[in-house]
Write an enzyme that holds these catalytic residues in place. Structure first.
Site, mmCIF file in Angstrom:
data_model
loop_
_atom_site.group_PDB
_atom_site.id
_atom_site.type_symbol
_atom_site.label_atom_id
_atom_site.label_comp_id
_atom_site.label_asym_id
_atom_site.label_seq_id
_atom_site.Cartn_x
_atom_site.Cartn_y
_atom_site.Cartn_z
ATOM 1 N N SER A 1 0.865 -1.180 0.000
ATOM 2 C CA SER A 1 0.000 0.000 0.000
ATOM 3 C C SER A 1 0.897 1.223 0.000
ATOM 4 C CB SER A 1 -0.884 0.011 1.252
ATOM 5 O OG SER A 1 -1.527 1.263 1.415
ATOM 6 N N TYR B 1 -1.305 -0.619 10.378
ATOM 7 C CA TYR B 1 -1.459 -0.918 8.954
ATOM 8 C C TYR B 1 -0.258 -0.407 8.173
ATOM 9 C CZ TYR B 1 -3.519 -1.098 4.282
ATOM 10 O OH TYR B 1 -3.760 -1.363 2.955
#
Length: 263
Positions: free
Chosen positions: A150, A166
């Site tokens: 990501s 995350y």
């Protein structure tokens, strides 16, 4: 003889395992691989979602099957890998996409949530890659591993996003990709990562609602979020012989957001 572009991108005769493949980015990537000729094995936790996704692929003329498995559990990962190879033979392409997100202020972030993300987003990728490589790719001297990271793994976030675990897990995926690409190159296995930006999905629904879809789109140089086609090209490049000399790399697919933020 030098192959044509069409031949280089052709995946006929190849088998791909896509985790988190029942919806969203995983299903989009499964479509890309299947449209190029690969046989597809989808996996996620929910059988109902997988059945619908496999039917969607089959309706598009793609040879698609599914196995329900929880990639947070080591025994489930081993079962998924072994059953896939029993049913479909060698796995030539592995897409590590199953993952989770969590939002909380760093000072109050639950340790159990941190552990959950590290377990699924990093440890799960390692265990599945290891099992598939050891029992399929290394003996065959061929493999393509695609890890979904990501742009959150490239640095920090605006303070209001509060996704420390995350971000950390996706940063780990990027360096896992680099290190594994170096180590397994001798087996003719390439390992690369895709770093998506904001794509509408169940995982990003809360963030999009909190920050505003229009605001996030306006922040991107291309002035939009990702759509149902935007991961297809890079997925096919990494998976095919068109990308056979690329390994240990990551590419942001984010409309240019990471360029602005300095990622």
């Amino acid at each position: 003889m030098t192959r044509t572009v069409q031949q280089l991108f052709n995946l006929e005769g190849k088998t791909a395992l896509v985790t988190g493949g029942s919806r969203g980015l995983g299903l989009q990537m499964a479509h890309a691989l299947g449209e190029a000729g690969a046989k597809i094995m989808l996996s996620s936790r929910k059988a109902g979602d997988l059945e619908e996704a496999a039917a969607e692929l089959q309706a598009a003329g793609i040879d698609a099957r599914w196995i329900a498995a929880d990639c947070a559990k080591e025994e489930e990962i081993h079962r998924l890998a072994s059953e896939t190879m029993e049913r479909m033979g060698d796995v030539h392409i592995l897409v590590n996409n199953a993952g989770a997100a969590w939002g909380a202020p760093a000072e109050d972030h639950p340790v159990e949530a941190w552990d959950k993300l590290m377990n699924l987003n990093v440890r799960g990728y390692f265990i599945l890659s290891q099992h598939i490589a050891k029992h399929s790719m290394i003996p065959a001297k061929y493999g393509r591993i695609i890890n979904i990271a990501s742009i959150a793994g490239l640095g920090g976030n605006p303070p209001e996003m509060q996704t420390l675990a995350y971000n950390t897990s996706k940063g780990a995926v990027i360096n896992f990709t680099r290190a594994l690409g170096c180590e397994w190159g001798k087996y003719n296995i390439t390992v690369n990562a895709i770093c998506p930006g904001f794509f509408p999905s169940r995982m990003t629904k809360g963030v999009l609602e909190h920050l505003g879809t229009d605001k996030l789109a306006a922040h991107a140089p291309l002035r939009r979020l990702g759509d149902d086609e935007d991961l297809k090209g890079i997925t096919l490049l990494y998976a095919s012989d068109a990308g056979k000399h690329i390994t240990g790399q990551w590419l942001a697919v984010d409309g240019g957001v990471s360029v602005i933020t300095g990622g």
